[in-house]
Design a protein around this motif. Structure first.
Motif, PDB file in Angstrom:
ATOM      1  N   VAL A   1       1.883  20.881  68.066  1.00  0.00           N
ATOM      2  CA  VAL A   1       1.494  20.578  69.445  1.00  0.00           C
ATOM      3  C   VAL A   1       0.017  20.214  69.433  1.00  0.00           C
ATOM      4  CG1 VAL A   1       1.249  21.466  71.787  1.00  0.00           C
ATOM      5  CG2 VAL A   1       3.212  22.155  70.391  1.00  0.00           C
ATOM      6  N   LEU A   2      -0.314  19.108  70.104  1.00  0.00           N
ATOM      7  CA  LEU A   2      -1.694  18.623  70.104  1.00  0.00           C
ATOM      8  C   LEU A   2      -2.206  18.443  71.530  1.00  0.00           C
ATOM      9  CD1 LEU A   2       0.080  16.559  67.877  1.00  0.00           C
ATOM     10  CD2 LEU A   2      -2.242  16.602  66.971  1.00  0.00           C
ATOM     11  N   PHE A   3      -3.519  18.521  71.663  1.00  0.00           N
ATOM     12  CA  PHE A   3      -4.176  18.304  72.948  1.00  0.00           C
ATOM     13  C   PHE A   3      -5.374  17.387  72.735  1.00  0.00           C
ATOM     14  CE2 PHE A   3      -2.298  22.553  73.028  1.00  0.00           C
ATOM     15  CZ  PHE A   3      -1.527  22.506  74.185  1.00  0.00           C
ATOM     16  N   SER A   4      -5.596  16.506  73.686  1.00  0.00           N
ATOM     17  CA  SER A   4      -6.684  15.539  73.585  1.00  0.00           C
ATOM     18  C   SER A   4      -8.047  16.227  73.668  1.00  0.00           C
ATOM     19  CB  SER A   4      -6.561  14.515  74.725  1.00  0.00           C
ATOM     20  OG  SER A   4      -7.753  13.764  74.862  1.00  0.00           O
ATOM     21  N   PRO A   5      -9.052  15.672  72.977  1.00  0.00           N
ATOM     22  CA  PRO A   5     -10.418  16.186  73.137  1.00  0.00           C
ATOM     23  C   PRO A   5     -10.881  16.153  74.598  1.00  0.00           C
ATOM     24  CG  PRO A   5     -10.305  14.626  71.323  1.00  0.00           C
ATOM     25  CD  PRO A   5      -8.982  14.563  72.016  1.00  0.00           C
ATOM     26  N   GLN A   6     -10.352  15.221  75.368  1.00  0.00           N
ATOM     27  CA  GLN A   6     -10.777  15.108  76.754  1.00  0.00           C
ATOM     28  C   GLN A   6     -10.173  16.189  77.648  1.00  0.00           C
ATOM     29  OE1 GLN A   6     -10.187  10.981  77.832  1.00  0.00           O
ATOM     30  NE2 GLN A   6     -12.110  10.416  76.848  1.00  0.00           N
ATOM     31  N   ASP A   7      -9.279  16.996  77.087  1.00  0.00           N
ATOM     32  CA  ASP A   7      -8.752  18.150  77.812  1.00  0.00           C
ATOM     33  C   ASP A   7      -9.406  19.449  77.362  1.00  0.00           C
ATOM     34  OD1 ASP A   7      -7.036  17.014  79.647  1.00  0.00           O
ATOM     35  OD2 ASP A   7      -5.348  16.934  78.257  1.00  0.00           O
ATOM     36  N   ALA A   8     -10.515  19.339  76.652  1.00  0.00           N
ATOM     37  CA  ALA A   8     -11.185  20.525  76.103  1.00  0.00           C
ATOM     38  C   ALA A   8     -11.525  21.549  77.183  1.00  0.00           C
ATOM     39  CB  ALA A   8     -12.444  20.111  75.348  1.00  0.00           C
TER      40      ALA A   8
ATOM     41  N   ARG B   1      -2.728  17.989  78.972  1.00  0.00           N
ATOM     42  CA  ARG B   1      -1.531  17.251  78.568  1.00  0.00           C
ATOM     43  C   ARG B   1      -1.152  17.627  77.136  1.00  0.00           C
ATOM     44  NH1 ARG B   1      -1.989  10.923  79.027  1.00  0.00           N
ATOM     45  NH2 ARG B   1      -2.176  11.494  81.220  1.00  0.00           N
ATOM     46  N   ARG B   2       0.105  17.908  76.917  1.00  0.00           N
ATOM     47  CA  ARG B   2       0.600  18.416  75.639  1.00  0.00           C
ATOM     48  C   ARG B   2       1.353  17.319  74.891  1.00  0.00           C
ATOM     49  NH1 ARG B   2       3.902  23.985  74.663  1.00  0.00           N
ATOM     50  NH2 ARG B   2       5.320  23.291  73.013  1.00  0.00           N
ATOM     51  N   TYR B   3       0.992  17.126  73.630  1.00  0.00           N
ATOM     52  CA  TYR B   3       1.651  16.135  72.769  1.00  0.00           C
ATOM     53  C   TYR B   3       2.471  16.886  71.716  1.00  0.00           C
ATOM     54  CZ  TYR B   3      -1.626  12.835  74.872  1.00  0.00           C
ATOM     55  OH  TYR B   3      -2.341  12.069  75.757  1.00  0.00           O
TER      56      TYR B   3
ATOM     57  N   TRP C   1      -9.074  16.216  67.899  1.00  0.00           N
ATOM     58  CA  TRP C   1      -7.807  16.524  68.577  1.00  0.00           C
ATOM     59  C   TRP C   1      -7.401  17.955  68.231  1.00  0.00           C
ATOM     60  CZ3 TRP C   1      -4.093  14.053  71.702  1.00  0.00           C
ATOM     61  CH2 TRP C   1      -4.491  12.797  72.178  1.00  0.00           C
ATOM     62  N   PHE C   2      -7.142  18.733  69.260  1.00  0.00           N
ATOM     63  CA  PHE C   2      -6.713  20.119  69.064  1.00  0.00           C
ATOM     64  C   PHE C   2      -5.266  20.139  68.574  1.00  0.00           C
ATOM     65  CE2 PHE C   2     -10.095  20.096  72.129  1.00  0.00           C
ATOM     66  CZ  PHE C   2     -10.872  21.190  71.783  1.00  0.00           C
ATOM     67  N   HIS C   3      -4.957  21.070  67.685  1.00  0.00           N
ATOM     68  CA  HIS C   3      -3.586  21.151  67.181  1.00  0.00           C
ATOM     69  C   HIS C   3      -3.195  22.600  66.913  1.00  0.00           C
ATOM     70  CE1 HIS C   3      -6.487  20.035  64.046  1.00  0.00           C
ATOM     71  NE2 HIS C   3      -5.803  20.793  63.205  1.00  0.00           N
ATOM     72  N   ASN C   4      -1.912  22.845  67.126  1.00  0.00           N
ATOM     73  CA  ASN C   4      -1.303  24.159  66.948  1.00  0.00           C
ATOM     74  C   ASN C   4      -0.012  23.938  66.178  1.00  0.00           C
ATOM     75  OD1 ASN C   4       0.791  26.255  67.817  1.00  0.00           O
ATOM     76  ND2 ASN C   4      -1.035  27.169  68.733  1.00  0.00           N
TER      77      ASN C   4
END
Length: 328
Positions: free
Chosen positions: A179-186, A216-218, A234-237
């Motif tokens: 699961v990833l999140f945009s840097p702009q959602d920091a 927003r979740r990718y 990009w954030f990732h889990n």
């Protein structure tokens, strides 16, 4: 969590260097790359083969009584095992030999020879296994920074974080949800350094983290042989759906002097960003000398100044089109 917008990470089939550089990389958004030749590792890296080739080299591992590891609150301990013994244990669901409990979870992030100075490099730490893994030639050789083993128990979930370098996550064996999140959602991720305070991203505590639903979740699931392009910041889990072996390949996409030369992990903020954050702290301390209403006023002016000077238009709505048009 129905309130949160979810987007499938696009899948690109039969990607070569030209397709990656022209169709994927310019978008600066995550993409699953399918059909890239990773070498014989996809067929060879069984538990038995890994143990035989990796041998008794000692590795430092994370061990936890729960599968959801939390770096911020350290719900794990570090232990050392021979590589072949680690592979045996990590591939089991119940352990006859264990440190904490019979269903403990394991995670290995390989390290360099001198952990304080050298980045991980599969060809140096595990040369026999490195022969099986072909690093995709999607960047120039002098940009290479590290190649990192990621080997974990089934169900192991890692905390949400970002890296400052571009990287490819090669899922060699097993399946993994990312699961990833945009840097702009920091601002919605409740950051503590480079990590999110929101540990359970599937059922977050919305009383503590009400803004999280705005991120927003990718989503994607990596199959054996898949690559995931994770752009810097990009954030990732990740959560292992099976016992699996992955290799992260990081490269310097900024000029080399942009990075901290004393950072063997490649996760310290760029030098200029570190200077800027330090300057911000000094500015905030200066504002502490003022009464509350003045701090509020000049703080808002500073925020407006930062937004005007630094914010980009959102690229999230321009995810690259998948060549295969399959959902993530």
């Amino acid at each position: 969590m129905e309130l949160q917008e979810k987007v499938a990470v696009p899948i690109f089939a039969e990607v070569d260097r030209e397709v990656f550089l022209k169709e994927v990389y310019p978008g600066r958004t995550p993409a699953v790359l399918r059909g890239v030749a990773l070498g014989p590792c996809v067929e060879r890296w069984t538990v038995e083969y890994l143990g035989m080739k990796g041998g008794e080299r000692e590795v430092k591992i994370h061990v936890s009584t729960v599968p959801q590891m939390d770096f911020l609150h350290k719900n794990f301990v570090y232990r050392t095992l021979p590589f072949n013994e680690y592979i045996r244990r990590a591939s089991e669901t119940k352990h006859s030999d264990f440190f904490l409990c019979e269903d403990e979870s394991y995670y290995l992030r390989s390290l360099g020879e001198d952990v304080r100075k050298e980045p991980a490099d599969l060809s140096k730490q595990f040369p026999d296994l490195a022969e099986d893994f072909h690093i995709p030639q999607f960047f120039e050789p002098d940009q290479f920074f590290s190649s990192v083993f990621r080997i974990s128990s089934c169900g192991l979930q890692l905390w949400t974080h970002y890296d400052v370098m571009d990287n490819l996550l090669a899922q060699v064996t097993g399946r993994k949800r990312v699961v990833l999140f945009s840097p702009q959602d920091a601002l919605h991720l409740y950051l503590n350094g480079d990590k999110s305070e929101v540990l359970d991203i599937d059922a977050p505590d919305l009383e503590r983290f009400p803004e999280f639903v705005k991120a927003r979740r990718y989503d994607c699931v990596l199959e054996p042989g898949d690559l995931l392009f994770i752009p810097a910041l990009w954030f990732h889990n990740t959560r292992a759906l099976n016992f699996g072996v992955g290799v992260n390949v990081f490269w310097r996409h900024l000029p080399a002097d942009s990075y901290d030369k004393k950072d063997p992990y490649g996760n310290k903020d760029p030098v200029a960003a570190t200077r800027a954050l330090q300057t911000l702290e000094k500015a905030l301390h200066a504002l502490d000398e003022l009464p509350a209403e003045y701090r509020d006023f000049y703080g808002r002016r500073m925020v407006q100044r930062v937004q005007t000077r630094t914010y980009c238009d959102s690229p999230d709505s321009q995810m690259p089109r998948s060549l295969s048009n399959k959902p993530g």
